[in-house]
Design an enzyme around this catalytic site. Structure first.
Site, short mmCIF file in Angstrom:
data_model
loop_
_atom_site.label_atom_id
_atom_site.label_comp_id
_atom_site.label_asym_id
_atom_site.label_seq_id
_atom_site.Cartn_x
_atom_site.Cartn_y
_atom_site.Cartn_z
N GLU A 1 48.67 37.90 78.26
CA GLU A 1 48.65 39.32 79.12
C GLU A 1 47.53 39.28 79.85
O GLU A 1 46.51 39.11 79.43
CB GLU A 1 49.04 40.22 77.98
CG GLU A 1 50.26 40.29 76.98
CD GLU A 1 50.09 41.57 76.01
OE1 GLU A 1 51.24 41.51 75.44
OE2 GLU A 1 49.16 42.32 76.01
N CYS B 1 41.83 41.77 84.57
CA CYS B 1 41.14 41.23 83.36
C CYS B 1 42.02 39.99 82.63
O CYS B 1 43.19 40.11 82.39
CB CYS B 1 41.30 42.38 82.22
SG CYS B 1 40.81 42.24 80.54
N CYS C 1 43.41 35.01 69.24
CA CYS C 1 41.78 34.73 68.84
C CYS C 1 41.62 34.52 67.73
O CYS C 1 42.12 34.93 66.52
CB CYS C 1 41.25 36.08 69.26
SG CYS C 1 39.25 36.21 69.34
N CYS D 1 38.00 40.37 64.82
CA CYS D 1 37.34 41.32 64.80
C CYS D 1 38.50 42.52 64.30
O CYS D 1 39.43 42.58 64.64
CB CYS D 1 36.87 41.67 66.31
SG CYS D 1 35.67 40.77 67.07
N CYS E 1 40.46 44.84 66.98
CA CYS E 1 40.95 44.28 67.83
C CYS E 1 42.46 43.88 67.63
O CYS E 1 42.66 43.13 66.37
CB CYS E 1 40.12 43.29 68.44
SG CYS E 1 41.02 42.21 69.85
N SER F 1 29.75 41.90 73.02
CA SER F 1 30.64 42.85 72.17
C SER F 1 29.41 43.09 71.14
O SER F 1 29.51 42.03 70.16
CB SER F 1 31.84 42.46 71.86
OG SER F 1 32.67 42.53 72.93
N CYS G 1 41.47 48.03 76.36
CA CYS G 1 40.70 46.99 75.36
C CYS G 1 41.03 46.93 74.07
O CYS G 1 41.03 47.93 73.24
CB CYS G 1 39.42 47.58 75.68
SG CYS G 1 37.85 46.77 74.91
#
Length: 441
Positions: free
Chosen positions: A168, A182, A189, A193, A196, A293, A413
């Site tokens: 995406e 973005c 990933c 986190c 997320c 982050s 985000c």
């Protein structure tokens, strides 16, 4: 063991399996040869429990890079968007054509509002050269699957990869004449986190440089007529960019090339959860901007919400930034701080944050948490975010409130991706925060 879907004689896939529930997990790399599985001792290694988080199960396909030349390949064809300009020029010359032809090709791939995806779009190039390209070069790395438009004008583009996986990309228009794309750097990933959605997917595989670059190219080709000129690139989509270091650096070099897409290096921002060795390399090898982050002011909280902190804690992370930024003139790191109600948004957190970043040239983005399915967090109230911001500003920090964009289409985000059957685990909530999370529900 016979594997379905694998042709005889192929070495089609490598699978990496992380055993869980053991005191010392072991990672095995398995190669498919004909119809059998082989385990190579050279690929068996132990992982300490505080190592970088790894996916429960991930599959990566072969690199697609020709070993002798380093040129990215798709079958017998070179992948054009996977080469920096000097590599493209050398490859063109190896086929008997002048460097000027390479520059003309480069400009049609990335400049002059052409963004070519096949040889028929290469107006002005020599016919023989175009024929050679159609026979020996691959223009496409992605195919368009869908585009969703949020109520605020944000566009979420779904791209399908050659192996069927989907990534995406988000295009965010801004009233001040700035439009940002973005881009994703991985499918899923490995960082896990806790706030997320992408992290819940685990890591499927990293993207090639061509797959990263073409997200920006196609964003311009598909949407420039609607959103205007795309001026900024942020590596804040799916994945941990510095976990895919080589391909991200290569893609960034292609994005900022003055003869092509010509993004300003300061308008190309690479975000990281805090991989300290890669941060050091990035600050020494790239002129692009860096975002970190942070999302917590104590190791206790960051160990929970960002497991990478167990390997690279706040002292190590901030220490490397202080050390390296002394050597970079007029450079500021961007700290991203997702505000989680009852977890990291207290006045004490604001005061600790001021102390943590003292001496580091920086800007701070305060980001509202964007809820998603299965999330245990809630966003901080706006008035409390403003109070938090004001404390930082009064102490001399450069600080901004970053509003959510595209959240009604899961384009904001921390909302990208799609969960599969296997998901990364939710970690145990520290006892002192259990009440706060329950109160915020």
């Amino acid at each position: 063991m016979r594997l379905p879907g694998v042709e005889p004689g192929s070495i089609a896939w490598k699978a990496i399996i992380l055993t869980v529930g053991l005191q010392t997990p072991v990672m095995l790399e398995i190669e498919v040869h004909h119809h059998s599985l082989s385990f190579s001792n050279s690929h068996v290694r132990s992982l300490s429990t505080n190592s970088s988080p790894s996916p429960l199960f991930s599959i990566t396909n072969p690199s697609g890079v020709e070993e002798k030349t380093g040129i990215p390949m798709k079958g017998s064809k070179v992948v054009l968007k996977g080469m920096r300009y000097p590599e493209l020029e050398n490859w063109v010359q190896s086929h008997g054509y002048r460097p000027g032809q390479a520059l003309m090709l480069w400009k049609r791939l990335y400049g002059n509002n052409i963004w070519a995806r096949h040889s028929e779009e290469l107006e002005g190039l020599n016919k023989d050269f175009k024929r050679m390209l159609s026979e020996h070069a691959e223009f496409k790395a992605l195919s368009l699957k869908d585009i969703y438009t949020a109520s605020d004008g944000t566009k979420k583009i779904l791209f399908k990869l050659e192996d069927g996986l989907v990534i995406e990309t988000v295009v965010i228009p801004c009233r001040r004449g700035r439009t940002t794309v973005c881009v994703s750097s991985q499918v899923g990933c490995a960082m896990n986190c806790q706030f997320c959605y992408t992290g819940r997917m685990g890591l499927k595989r990293s993207l090639s440089a061509a797959e990263i670059v073409e997200q920006a190219v196609l964003a311009r080709r598909l949407l420039s007529h609607e959103v205007g000129t795309i001026t900024n690139v942020v590596f804040m989509g799916m994945g941990e960019p510095l976990h895919n270091f080589e391909n991200v650096i290569k893609a960034a070099d292609i994005l900022v090339d003055e003869q092509g897409l010509h993004f300003s290096p300061r308008k190309v921002t690479v975000s990281t959860s805090g991989l300290v060795p890669q941060i050091k390399r990035f600050l020494n090898e790239s002129n692009c901007a860096l975002a970190v982050s942070l999302n917590a002011t104590t190791d206790e909280v960051r160990n929970w919400v960002m497991p990478i902190n167990r390997k690279y804690n706040l002292e190590m992370l901030l220490g490397i930034l202080r050390e390296e930024l002394r050597l970079k003139h007029n450079y500021k790191v961007l700290f991203e701080y997702v505000m989680l109600a009852g977890v990291n948004d207290s006045i004490e957190d604001a005061k600790r944050l001021i102390d943590l970043v003292r001496g580091i040239p920086c800007k701070i983005n305060l980001i509202s948490f964007n809820p998603h399915q299965g999330s245990q967090f809630k966003p901080t109230r706006e008035e409390k975010m403003i109070e938090f911001r004001n404390i930082l500003a009064e102490a001399g920090c450069i600080v901004f409130l970053r509003p959510s964009r595209g959240d009604d289409q899961m384009a904001a985000c921390g909302q990208l991706g799609k969960l599969g059957e296997i998901q990364a685990p939710l970690l145990r909530v520290p006892a002192k925060f259990q009440g706060a999370l329950e109160a915020s529900l």
